[in-house]
Scaffold this active site. Sequence first.
Site, PDB file in Angstrom:
ATOM      1  N   ARG A   1       0.836  -1.189   0.000  1.00 12.22           N
ATOM      2  CA  ARG A   1       0.000   0.000   0.000  1.00 12.22           C
ATOM      3  C   ARG A   1       0.880   1.252   0.000  1.00 12.22           C
ATOM      4  O   ARG A   1       1.951   1.266   0.615  1.00 12.22           O
ATOM      5  CB  ARG A   1      -0.839  -0.028   1.274  1.00 12.22           C
ATOM      6  CG  ARG A   1      -1.785   1.137   1.481  1.00 12.22           C
ATOM      7  CD  ARG A   1      -2.952   1.061   0.558  1.00 12.22           C
ATOM      8  NE  ARG A   1      -4.085   1.862   1.018  1.00 12.22           N
ATOM      9  CZ  ARG A   1      -5.113   2.147   0.233  1.00 12.22           C
ATOM     10  NH1 ARG A   1      -5.151   1.725  -1.017  1.00 12.22           N
ATOM     11  NH2 ARG A   1      -6.125   2.848   0.695  1.00 12.22           N
TER      12      ARG A   1
ATOM     13  N   THR B   1      -9.684   0.388  -9.537  1.00 17.50           N
ATOM     14  CA  THR B   1      -8.782  -0.596  -8.980  1.00 17.50           C
ATOM     15  C   THR B   1      -8.883  -1.799  -9.883  1.00 17.50           C
ATOM     16  O   THR B   1      -9.773  -1.875 -10.707  1.00 17.50           O
ATOM     17  CB  THR B   1      -9.269  -0.903  -7.548  1.00 17.50           C
ATOM     18  OG1 THR B   1      -9.211   0.293  -6.816  1.00 17.50           O
ATOM     19  CG2 THR B   1      -8.493  -1.997  -6.865  1.00 17.50           C
TER      20      THR B   1
ATOM     21  N   THR C   1      -4.186  -0.723  -7.230  1.00 15.48           N
ATOM     22  CA  THR C   1      -4.971   0.474  -7.541  1.00 15.48           C
ATOM     23  C   THR C   1      -4.152   1.749  -7.620  1.00 15.48           C
ATOM     24  O   THR C   1      -3.057   1.835  -7.060  1.00 15.48           O
ATOM     25  CB  THR C   1      -6.068   0.669  -6.464  1.00 15.48           C
ATOM     26  OG1 THR C   1      -6.996   1.644  -6.902  1.00 15.48           O
ATOM     27  CG2 THR C   1      -5.488   1.103  -5.129  1.00 15.48           C
TER      28      THR C   1
ATOM     29  N   ASN D   1      -6.305   4.272  -6.894  1.00 13.57           N
ATOM     30  CA  ASN D   1      -7.496   4.809  -6.249  1.00 13.57           C
ATOM     31  C   ASN D   1      -8.518   5.210  -7.312  1.00 13.57           C
ATOM     32  O   ASN D   1      -9.178   4.345  -7.862  1.00 13.57           O
ATOM     33  CB  ASN D   1      -7.202   5.958  -5.280  1.00 13.57           C
ATOM     34  CG  ASN D   1      -8.425   6.256  -4.415  1.00 13.57           C
ATOM     35  OD1 ASN D   1      -9.227   5.364  -4.197  1.00 13.57           O
ATOM     36  ND2 ASN D   1      -8.579   7.466  -3.949  1.00 13.57           N
TER      37      ASN D   1
ATOM     38  N   ASP E   1      -7.949   8.333   0.555  1.00 11.49           N
ATOM     39  CA  ASP E   1      -8.465   7.240   1.391  1.00 11.49           C
ATOM     40  C   ASP E   1      -8.255   7.505   2.879  1.00 11.49           C
ATOM     41  O   ASP E   1      -8.799   6.799   3.717  1.00 11.49           O
ATOM     42  CB  ASP E   1      -7.806   5.903   1.010  1.00 11.49           C
ATOM     43  CG  ASP E   1      -8.546   5.209  -0.124  1.00 11.49           C
ATOM     44  OD1 ASP E   1      -9.637   5.653  -0.487  1.00 11.49           O
ATOM     45  OD2 ASP E   1      -8.020   4.207  -0.652  1.00 11.49           O
TER      46      ASP E   1
ATOM     47  N   SER F   1      -7.685   0.934   3.549  1.00 10.94           N
ATOM     48  CA  SER F   1      -8.166   0.435   2.258  1.00 10.94           C
ATOM     49  C   SER F   1      -9.370  -0.478   2.456  1.00 10.94           C
ATOM     50  O   SER F   1      -9.610  -0.983   3.555  1.00 10.94           O
ATOM     51  CB  SER F   1      -7.037  -0.354   1.588  1.00 10.94           C
ATOM     52  OG  SER F   1      -7.504  -0.995   0.433  1.00 10.94           O
ATOM     53  N   SER F   2     -10.103  -0.707   1.360  1.00 12.33           N
ATOM     54  CA  SER F   2     -11.169  -1.714   1.371  1.00 12.33           C
ATOM     55  C   SER F   2     -10.795  -2.915   0.507  1.00 12.33           C
ATOM     56  O   SER F   2     -11.617  -3.827   0.326  1.00 12.33           O
ATOM     57  CB  SER F   2     -12.461  -1.120   0.821  1.00 12.33           C
ATOM     58  OG  SER F   2     -12.873  -0.031   1.591  1.00 12.33           O
TER      59      SER F   2
ATOM     60  N   GLY G   1     -13.683  -1.509  -6.749  1.00 16.02           N
ATOM     61  CA  GLY G   1     -14.989  -0.932  -6.411  1.00 16.02           C
ATOM     62  C   GLY G   1     -15.022  -0.126  -5.128  1.00 16.02           C
ATOM     63  O   GLY G   1     -16.097   0.096  -4.563  1.00 16.02           O
ATOM     64  N   GLY G   2     -13.853   0.311  -4.635  1.00 12.36           N
ATOM     65  CA  GLY G   2     -13.844   1.131  -3.422  1.00 12.36           C
ATOM     66  C   GLY G   2     -14.530   0.401  -2.288  1.00 12.36           C
ATOM     67  O   GLY G   2     -14.307  -0.792  -2.066  1.00 12.36           O
TER      68      GLY G   2
HETATM   69  O1  DON Z   1      -8.013   1.086  -1.234  1.00 14.14           O
HETATM   70  C1  DON Z   1      -9.182   1.359  -1.444  1.00 14.14           C
HETATM   71  O2  DON Z   1     -10.093   0.936  -0.756  1.00 14.14           O
HETATM   72  C2  DON Z   1      -9.547   2.230  -2.634  1.00 14.14           C
HETATM   73  N1  DON Z   1      -8.448   3.094  -2.955  1.00 14.14           N
HETATM   74  C3  DON Z   1      -9.917   1.339  -3.770  1.00 14.14           C
HETATM   75  C4  DON Z   1     -10.373   2.095  -4.968  1.00 14.14           C
HETATM   76  C5  DON Z   1     -11.131   1.281  -5.922  1.00 14.14           C
HETATM   77  O3  DON Z   1     -11.428   0.154  -5.705  1.00 14.14           O
HETATM   78  C6  DON Z   1     -11.574   1.948  -7.155  1.00 14.14           C
HETATM   79  N2  DON Z   1     -12.241   1.012  -8.034  1.00 14.14           N
HETATM   80  N3  DON Z   1     -13.187   1.081  -8.665  1.00 14.14           N
END
Ligand code: DON
Length: 560
Positions: free
Chosen positions: A98, A371, A389, A391, A413, A442-443, A463-464
């Site tokens: 990360r 991501t 990712t 982000n 984030d 992060s997720s 997908g955040g």
């Molecule tokens: O680490 C995270 O949770 C976010 N930066 C992830 C971002 C993400 O999945 C974007 N995708 N669609």
Amino acid sequence: MIKIFRINFLFLIFSSISCSQTSNSANNLDSKSMVVSAHPLASEVGINILKKGGNAADATIAVQFALAVVYPSAGNIGGGGFFVYRSKDGQCSTLDFREKAPLTSTRDMYLDSSNNVIKNLSLYSHLAVGVPGTVDGMVNIHKKYGQLPWKELVQPAIDLATNGFELTRLEANKLNRFNKTKGKINKNSEYYKEHFSEGDSIFLPQLSKTLILIRDHKRAGFYSGETAEMLVKEMSLNGGKITQQDLDSYQSIWRDPTICFYKGHKIISMSPPSSGGILLTQMLKMAEHFPLRDFGFHSLKSIHVMTEIEKLSFADRAKHLGDPDFYKVPEKSLIDSLYLLERSNKINIDSTLLSSGIYAGEFNLNESEETTHFSIVDEYGNASSLTTTLNGSFGSGIIVDGAGFLLNNEMDDFSIQPGYPNMYGLIGGEANAVEPSKRMLSSMTPTILEKDGNLFMVLGTPGGSTIITAVFQTIINVVDYDMSIEQAVNSPRFHHQWYPDEIKLEKDIAKDSNLIIQLKAMNHQLNFVSSMNRVDAILVKKNKYFGGADNRGDDHVSFF
Ligand code: DON
């Protein structure tokens, strides 16, 4: 800098991948190895490494670098991610690569003098960029597990960047949106063109040069020398914070996985600074207290109960999750069975809990839009699950001048102000406040499942915030609803993250008008969205591999 011409798309795809069978969502009962990723060319790079006798870790490295070329909205060398590996002897390990906050970051760096958040500073400015972790991560994976020489793993990405590759329709559209909406794209950059069309070829000579430095000097090819100089210059000329000292001190870290059991399956996932493993564990362990199978797939009761579970988990995320090197995350308490039983007892089967009435658990804290994910299994039985990712889509939109790679906007984030939502609407506080050298929460949830001691499933998604709920639902689809991996991956999904107090539902669920009426009658607020996530997964049954490449994108299964 950019050279574009149109060539026959099908010709290029078939000529470049003629040696192996591929499919959008294919299963070959005799396949020995499989790669499922967001882009056909990246899946192909991975499978070619496996054909050469490389293992899943080798293929992981090659796919990560290939995605940095062919899938620039998320594939990266200027970002970071998480890697979950299960080797053929059943040993599991997880790598955290990360991004980190630069050393001179401060808690209030995104606030004005009246303590108001300055819009977009954490998203589309040089201050949005975290210290990249990808290249150090790949070097560490290679040190621990690599079988083939490093150079052979970086070379396919160099070839793609040098010789060019064709854009799919989705990728052409994405680049067009990027060039229009981020507004900051340097018109001299390799990614700029007035208009991209499907089938256009794109050449990335600057990125290729950077990849050659990484091929020849590993870590030093990125964190020192020419590449580092260009990155530091990009920062200092534009008000960014990353210095040579930040690059020198960046280290990816092997961490203990978060492990739980669900209905006879062992689930191995990413621990903090990702919230993925902890929240997935919470959700599955709460789900165990409800007869989801009897309720039925996407029945009123199953959607209601899973929504309530998701809300309760995200309330804990906002308060308790952050970088464990900086904040004492009560990991054991959060996944304690009794605690989760108590939490699930809050759920009323007939009515919804308003988010304003839900609070994070209290513990005695003295316990010691982009991501991408890919899943790989090799012929030896090793499995790799990696989510990576920048982000947002194309990250900060900043391309390092001369070095041709995109920089992340991962700083968003962090909880940049208590209660202020990030780009995924997630809120947080102290646990995830900005601090120098800290990793932002992060997720991302790269995950591997075992059943009866054997490899069973490899999965993850972009997908955040919706990553965690998509992984949760895909596991439930397979374990509780006996779906094939293709059905499990392609079924519509729903998502609740505590705040905002609404269920996001993919439109296909809305087709069941009766269900929608009943959910509304229970006081659920509904928000219909066209598409969430791109889950890329592999299921193992009786030693056979089954690939599930999400049909929401260009995602692709390659195997041999
Ligand atoms: O680490 C995270 O949770 C976010 N930066 C992830 C971002 C993400 O999945 C974007 N995708 N669609």
